[in-house]
Design an enzyme around this catalytic site. Structure first.
Site, mmCIF file in Angstrom:
data_model
loop_
_atom_site.group_PDB
_atom_site.id
_atom_site.type_symbol
_atom_site.label_atom_id
_atom_site.label_comp_id
_atom_site.label_asym_id
_atom_site.label_seq_id
_atom_site.Cartn_x
_atom_site.Cartn_y
_atom_site.Cartn_z
ATOM 1 N N THR A 28 0.847 -1.194 0.000
ATOM 2 C CA THR A 28 0.000 0.000 0.000
ATOM 3 C C THR A 28 0.883 1.245 0.000
ATOM 4 O OG1 THR A 28 -1.778 -1.109 1.205
ATOM 5 C CG2 THR A 28 -1.711 1.284 1.360
ATOM 6 N N GLY A 29 0.427 2.276 -0.694
ATOM 7 C CA GLY A 29 1.156 3.543 -0.654
ATOM 8 C C GLY A 29 1.391 4.123 -2.034
ATOM 9 N N SER A 30 1.951 5.323 -2.035
ATOM 10 C CA SER A 30 2.103 6.060 -3.283
ATOM 11 C C SER A 30 3.071 5.389 -4.261
ATOM 12 C CB SER A 30 2.565 7.494 -2.994
ATOM 13 O OG SER A 30 3.752 7.487 -2.210
ATOM 14 N N THR A 31 4.160 4.805 -3.748
ATOM 15 C CA THR A 31 5.111 4.132 -4.640
ATOM 16 C C THR A 31 4.492 2.877 -5.230
ATOM 17 O OG1 THR A 31 6.912 4.961 -3.236
ATOM 18 C CG2 THR A 31 7.476 3.261 -4.832
ATOM 19 N N ALA A 83 8.120 1.689 2.154
ATOM 20 C CA ALA A 83 8.506 1.856 3.554
ATOM 21 C C ALA A 83 8.549 3.340 3.879
ATOM 22 C CB ALA A 83 9.871 1.223 3.823
ATOM 23 N N GLY A 97 0.472 4.855 6.025
ATOM 24 C CA GLY A 97 -0.829 4.801 5.366
ATOM 25 C C GLY A 97 -1.875 4.020 6.143
ATOM 26 N N GLU A 103 -0.012 -5.558 5.993
ATOM 27 C CA GLU A 103 1.309 -5.573 5.362
ATOM 28 C C GLU A 103 2.230 -6.558 6.076
ATOM 29 O OE1 GLU A 103 1.342 -0.938 3.720
ATOM 30 O OE2 GLU A 103 2.308 -1.430 5.625
#
Length: 218
Positions: A28-31, A83, A97, A103
């Site tokens: 999960t996350g922007s990257t 991370a 997030g 995760e």
């Protein structure tokens, strides 16, 4: 090069660990969002993905990748996630997030954990980024008092409810010199669902994006 451009480059570098796999774990996350967009090109070769959050699930479905239950897939070959901080031992702080529990479960259930991040996330000592701790709602104040005893300053992430129905404390001003021991200690506090230290099961490979290119640590 902007931070988004760095994230896109490091996500692209992670595709080498996906090719040939029918099932993978997705963080999960922007990257990771950049990675999901790129996975759309290989969706005909992917049977499905195990998702670490409701947000990631929605994005995977949007690009046409089926979302699978970890109970049905068994052990995964590869899990790819970002991370908030990562050190030279590939130990991480995650949970900015709010998806830290799922995760951590998927990371533990995977043979290979690939961490993708821009170089600003690579640190000598974990703890500058506030440490997320997911808690049962009734235990929030108690766990906060225990965090103070450990030298931290907990701040309730007010208004945020995790996908598991938990609340999150962001613990500031902790210097995490022994991540494995601190992970165990915080996880053992009654009411803690999980702590955002990923040290007992660290990453296996870290891909860092910088203006000079992609650095692979393994």
């Amino acid at each position: 090069m902007t931070q988004d451009e760095l994230k896109k480059k490091v996500a692209e570098a992670a595709l080498q660990y996906v090719k040939g796999l029918s099932v993978l774990g997705v963080g999960t996350g922007s990257t990771v969002n950049f990675l999901i967009d790129m996975l759309a090109e290989f969706k005909s070769q992917i049977d499905g993905a195990v998702s670490s959050s409701e947000g990631t699930t929605a994005k995977l479905k949007k690009v046409g990748i089926p979302v699978l239950d970890l109970n049905d897939t068994g052990t995964l070959e590869v899990y790819i996630d970002g991370a908030d901080e990562v050190n030279e031992h590939f130990q991480m702080i995650k949970g900015g997030g709010g998806a830290l529990t799922r995760e951590k479960i998927i990371g533990a259930a995977s043979k290979k954990f690939v961490c993708i991040a821009d170089a600003s996330k690579y640190v000598g000592t974990l703890g500058k980024f506030p440490l997320p701790v997911e808690v049962l709602p009734m235990a929030r104040s108690y766990v906060a008092r225990e965090m103070v005893k450990l030298g931290g300053q907990p701040v309730w992430r007010e208004g945020f409810i995790s996908d598991n129905g938990g609340q999150i404390l962001d613990v500031h001003n902790l210097t995490i010199l022994n991540p494995v021991e601190m992970e165990k200690e915080i996880n053992n506090i009654p009411g803690v669902i999980t702590v955002g230290i990923f040290a007992i099961r660290p990453a296996d490979i870290v891909l860092l994006g910088s203006a000079e290119g992609i650095k692979t640590l393994q």
